[in-house]
Scaffold this active site. Structure first.
Site, PDB file in Angstrom:
ATOM      1  N   ASP A   1     -10.732   3.248   2.229  1.00 54.14           N
ATOM      2  CA  ASP A   1     -11.199   2.705   3.995  1.00 54.14           C
ATOM      3  C   ASP A   1     -11.354   3.013   5.221  1.00 54.14           C
ATOM      4  O   ASP A   1     -12.573   2.524   5.340  1.00 54.14           O
ATOM      5  CB  ASP A   1      -9.534   2.166   4.452  1.00 54.14           C
TER       6      ASP A   1
ATOM      7  N   LYS B   1       1.308  -1.360  -0.175  1.00 57.97           N
ATOM      8  CA  LYS B   1       0.096  -0.203   0.251  1.00 57.97           C
ATOM      9  C   LYS B   1       0.658   0.922  -0.156  1.00 57.97           C
ATOM     10  O   LYS B   1       0.647   1.876  -0.565  1.00 57.97           O
ATOM     11  CB  LYS B   1      -0.719   0.148   1.318  1.00 57.97           C
TER      12      LYS B   1
HETATM   13  P1  NAD Z   1      -1.808  -2.753  11.695  1.00 64.77           P
HETATM   14  O1  NAD Z   1      -1.371  -3.681  11.689  1.00 64.77           O
HETATM   15  O2  NAD Z   1      -1.710  -1.772  10.388  1.00 64.77           O
HETATM   16  O3  NAD Z   1      -2.425  -1.649  13.262  1.00 64.77           O
HETATM   17  C1  NAD Z   1      -2.521  -2.750  14.407  1.00 64.77           C
HETATM   18  C2  NAD Z   1      -3.152  -1.222  15.429  1.00 64.77           C
HETATM   19  O4  NAD Z   1      -3.336  -2.719  16.287  1.00 64.77           O
HETATM   20  C3  NAD Z   1      -1.892  -0.929  15.686  1.00 64.77           C
HETATM   21  O5  NAD Z   1      -2.812   0.513  16.425  1.00 64.77           O
HETATM   22  C4  NAD Z   1      -1.452  -1.616  17.344  1.00 64.77           C
HETATM   23  O6  NAD Z   1      -0.796  -0.004  18.059  1.00 64.77           O
HETATM   24  C5  NAD Z   1      -2.905  -2.039  17.848  1.00 64.77           C
HETATM   25  N1  NAD Z   1      -2.478  -3.276  18.342  1.00 64.77           N
HETATM   26  C6  NAD Z   1      -2.222  -4.242  17.795  1.00 64.77           C
HETATM   27  N2  NAD Z   1      -2.437  -5.297  18.730  1.00 64.77           N
HETATM   28  C7  NAD Z   1      -2.657  -4.558  20.549  1.00 64.77           C
HETATM   29  C8  NAD Z   1      -3.051  -4.490  21.937  1.00 64.77           C
HETATM   30  N3  NAD Z   1      -1.796  -6.310  22.358  1.00 64.77           N
HETATM   31  N4  NAD Z   1      -3.088  -4.051  22.040  1.00 64.77           N
HETATM   32  C9  NAD Z   1      -3.585  -2.832  22.229  1.00 64.77           C
HETATM   33  N5  NAD Z   1      -2.917  -2.793  20.945  1.00 64.77           N
HETATM   34  C10 NAD Z   1      -2.955  -2.893  19.963  1.00 64.77           C
HETATM   35  O7  NAD Z   1      -3.132  -3.337  11.332  1.00 64.77           O
HETATM   36  P2  NAD Z   1      -4.291  -2.672   9.946  1.00 64.77           P
HETATM   37  O8  NAD Z   1      -4.445  -2.837   8.726  1.00 64.77           O
HETATM   38  O9  NAD Z   1      -4.140  -0.880  10.992  1.00 64.77           O
HETATM   39  O10 NAD Z   1      -5.840  -3.654  11.221  1.00 64.77           O
HETATM   40  C11 NAD Z   1      -5.771  -2.987  12.359  1.00 64.77           C
HETATM   41  C12 NAD Z   1      -7.620  -3.524  12.657  1.00 64.77           C
HETATM   42  O11 NAD Z   1      -8.676  -3.478  11.446  1.00 64.77           O
HETATM   43  C13 NAD Z   1      -7.490  -5.193  12.335  1.00 64.77           C
HETATM   44  O12 NAD Z   1      -8.779  -5.287  13.217  1.00 64.77           O
HETATM   45  C14 NAD Z   1      -8.386  -5.055  10.797  1.00 64.77           C
HETATM   46  O13 NAD Z   1      -9.320  -6.514  10.538  1.00 64.77           O
HETATM   47  C15 NAD Z   1      -9.310  -3.944  10.803  1.00 64.77           C
HETATM   48  N6  NAD Z   1      -8.842  -4.053   9.568  1.00 64.77           N
HETATM   49  C16 NAD Z   1     -10.875  -3.418   9.198  1.00 64.77           C
HETATM   50  C17 NAD Z   1     -11.058  -3.397   7.694  1.00 64.77           C
HETATM   51  C18 NAD Z   1     -12.195  -3.397   7.149  1.00 64.77           C
HETATM   52  O14 NAD Z   1     -12.460  -3.404   5.909  1.00 64.77           O
HETATM   53  N7  NAD Z   1     -13.228  -3.792   8.385  1.00 64.77           N
HETATM   54  C19 NAD Z   1      -9.547  -2.497   7.159  1.00 64.77           C
HETATM   55  C20 NAD Z   1      -8.639  -3.077   7.424  1.00 64.77           C
HETATM   56  C21 NAD Z   1      -8.470  -3.369   8.629  1.00 64.77           C
END
Ligand code: NAD
Length: 291
Positions: A109, A73
């Site tokens: 998103d 991305k």
């Molecule tokens: P990413 O890896 O870029 O970010 C992860 C985030 O989670 C960070 O802010 C990190 O600090 C936090 N995190 C991880 N483990 C943690 C813990 N134990 N305690 C506190 N914070 C914690 O991931 P992303 O791509 O941003 O995805 C994050 C979430 O968003 C996922 O659950 C993913 O399924 C969801 N998501 C949903 C959609 C949708 O269309 N619904 C799209 C993208 C991502």
């Protein structure tokens, strides 16, 4: 499918790695068939170091457009000819439209998140948002909410490398969208979390906490932080109802799950590719049939 593919069929695709599990080919091909559009959608496994060659191939093959997933991305944002305002601020794209040879990058998103809220009767304009997380999804949500008129965003993140990313995004938003007050606070400060939620309108979980297989996890350990009237939205869509959502619902909050965000970010990309509305309801029905 085979009967549909002709010499004139235009190609769209997904690049990233892994992509084998992606629901995008089924969703877009269903939608092309629904509208009688002469397009086909494929997924290609592309690693980050292969992204530049892949984008060159997209130009050569004159694809109509392509979606981009992790880990490509950010790198693809630097390879296209133009970026939407949100994609420029975020520095990442998930959708690229080939506009007569000119590749225009978008990040849908955040738009998908905002649209999903609107479908549930919630508008982000003039609202104060408490956002848990600072990764890809959270950054897209923060930027889109700011662009769509949110009054304030308080970002909470664990003390991990994403905390610095949150600070960088807040600095950029202070310049790009000065009308929106963005604060960044470490998640360990539970008193600040309580205070921000008490004065907030919408609480969003944009971390991976609560996702399968750790469905028993939530970042809101103290359910007295919830109150009727607070909107609680989760980006997690597997499970459909997270522990955060269940506890918030039991406390009288309006809850919104992540499934709609996923659907609407795709629908926004579909509109960018085709100018048409994705048959969201019909696709949902189709999915229900196959469960
Ligand atoms: P990413 O890896 O870029 O970010 C992860 C985030 O989670 C960070 O802010 C990190 O600090 C936090 N995190 C991880 N483990 C943690 C813990 N134990 N305690 C506190 N914070 C914690 O991931 P992303 O791509 O941003 O995805 C994050 C979430 O968003 C996922 O659950 C993913 O399924 C969801 N998501 C949903 C959609 C949708 O269309 N619904 C799209 C993208 C991502």
């Amino acid at each position: 499918m085979e009967q549909r593919i002709k010499g004139s069929t235009g190609l769209l695709c997904l690049i990233g790695s892994p992509v084998g599990h992606s629901g995008s080919p089924a969703m877009y091909n269903f939608s092309f068939r629904h509208h009688g559009l002469d397009y086909a959608y494929m997924a290609f496994d592309i690693r980050e170091e292969e992204a530049e060659a892949a984008v060159q191939a997209m130009r050569l093959l004159n694809v109509r457009g392509f979606n981009v997933t992790m880990p490509c991305k950010n790198v693809v944002a630097g390879l296209v000819d133009e970026l939407s305002p949100a994609a420029r601020i975020i520095g990442a794209v998930n959708t690229v439209v080939n506009d007569q040879g000119r590749l225009v990058g978008h990040m849908t998103d955040g738009g998908g998140f905002v649209r999903n809220l609107r479908e549930h009767g919630v508008d982000v304009k003039d609202k104060k948002i408490v956002l848990l997380g600072a990764g890809g999804a959270a950054t897209a949500i923060a930027v889109e909410c700011a662009l769509q008129g949110a009054r304030a965003i308080s970002v909470f993140n664990a003390n991990d490398p994403f905390l610095d990313r949150a600070r960088t995004t807040a600095e950029t938003l202070a310049v790009e969208v000065p009308g929106c007050q963005v604060k960044v606070i470490c998640l360990e400060d539970q008193k600040a979390l309580r205070d921000e939620i008490a004065s907030g309108d919408i609480l969003v979980n944009a971390t991976s906490v609560g996702m399968k297989p750790r469905e028993d996890a939530t970042l809101i350990g103290d359910v007295t932080m919830f109150r009727p009237g607070l909107v609680v939205a989760d980006t997690v869509y597997n499970p459909l109802e997270t522990k955060l959502m269940r506890q918030a619902r039991e406390a009288g909050c309006q809850v919104i799950g992540g499934k709609g965000m996923l659907l609407w970010q795709g629908a926004i990309a579909f509109k960018l590719y085709t100018g048409l509305d994705m048959p969201v309801e019909e696709y949902q029905k189709e999915q229900e049939k196959s469960v």
